[in-house]
Design an enzyme around this catalytic site. Structure first.
Site: not given
Length: 221
Positions: A36, A67, A174
């Site tokens: 992330d 991401h 997610d």
């Protein structure tokens, strides 16, 4: 039997022994590592860095998916690809020209993906499906770990699962993924999950036992 793509959120791994954790999870059989990147603007939190991405890449030959929870993600696509990402996922909500960014991702030799917030309708992003190798439906509002899975997103998950073959993408989920969520969503046709502490930190099970247990759920389908 349904084949699953299991991705591990690196947000939950111990920073002081990141390499060791990545190697252990690779041996256990995860398919990818989910990194992330958060800019403190599109989401309130700040998280991970190119150095962290490098550290993950050094310790695994598994896929690395990034991401991007950042505004105007197209500015960073080339850098992220150069740092070893295999899959780059953007939020259409954060990009003025998401179609162009998805095309840029593919030009860099990476797989492309979109992450769709709980409050964003499929109709708002459906035209991007043909440019996306992965569609990730968020079942929490992005930016912070440990949030509770939002069950109202399931109706959107069911509708999106039915679109996979038509548009040739893999549907993933997610956010707040629990064992109960896995059991509910696999039969709908969800083909991938980003797993965090609710699943991976079972204190009485090894990573290998946990991965095997998840895959056994798909074998029933």
């Amino acid at each position: 039997m349904q084949e699953l793509m299991l991705s591990t959120s690196t947000f939950y791994l111990h920073a002081d022994r990141l390499g060791e954790e990545v190697e252990s999870l690779s041996r256990a059989g995860v398919d990818s590592f989910h990194v992330d990147l958060m800019d403190g603007c599109f989401v309130q939190n700040l998280g991970m860095s190119f150095q962290d991405l490098d550290a993950v890449r050094r310790h695994t030959d598994r896929l690395v998916d990034v991401h991007m929870m950042v505004r105007a993600p197209g500015r960073y696509i080339q850098q992220i690809a150069e740092h070893g990402a295999d899959i780059i996922i953007i939020h259409p909500e954060a990009d003025d020209h998401p179609a162009a960014t998805l095309e840029l991702i593919r030009k860099q030799g990476c797989k492309s993906g979109i992450a769709v917030n709980p409050g964003t309708s499929l109709g708002a992003v459906e035209e991007l499906f043909q440019l996306s190798d992965y569609v990730i439906l968020m079942t929490v509002n992005p930016g912070f770990a440990g949030q509770t899975y939002l069950e109202y997103v399931e109706s959107k998950i069911i509708r999106c699962a039915a679109m996979q073959e038509l548009h040739d993408f893999m549907l993933m989920v997610d956010g707040g993924v629990t064992w109960r969520a896995l059991e509910r969503l696999i039969p709908y046709g969800v083909r991938g999950f980003v797993c965090g502490n609710q699943v991976l930190l079972e204190q009485r099970q090894t990573y290998q036992e946990i991965i095997k247990r998840i895959r056994s759920l798909a074998e029933k389908e």
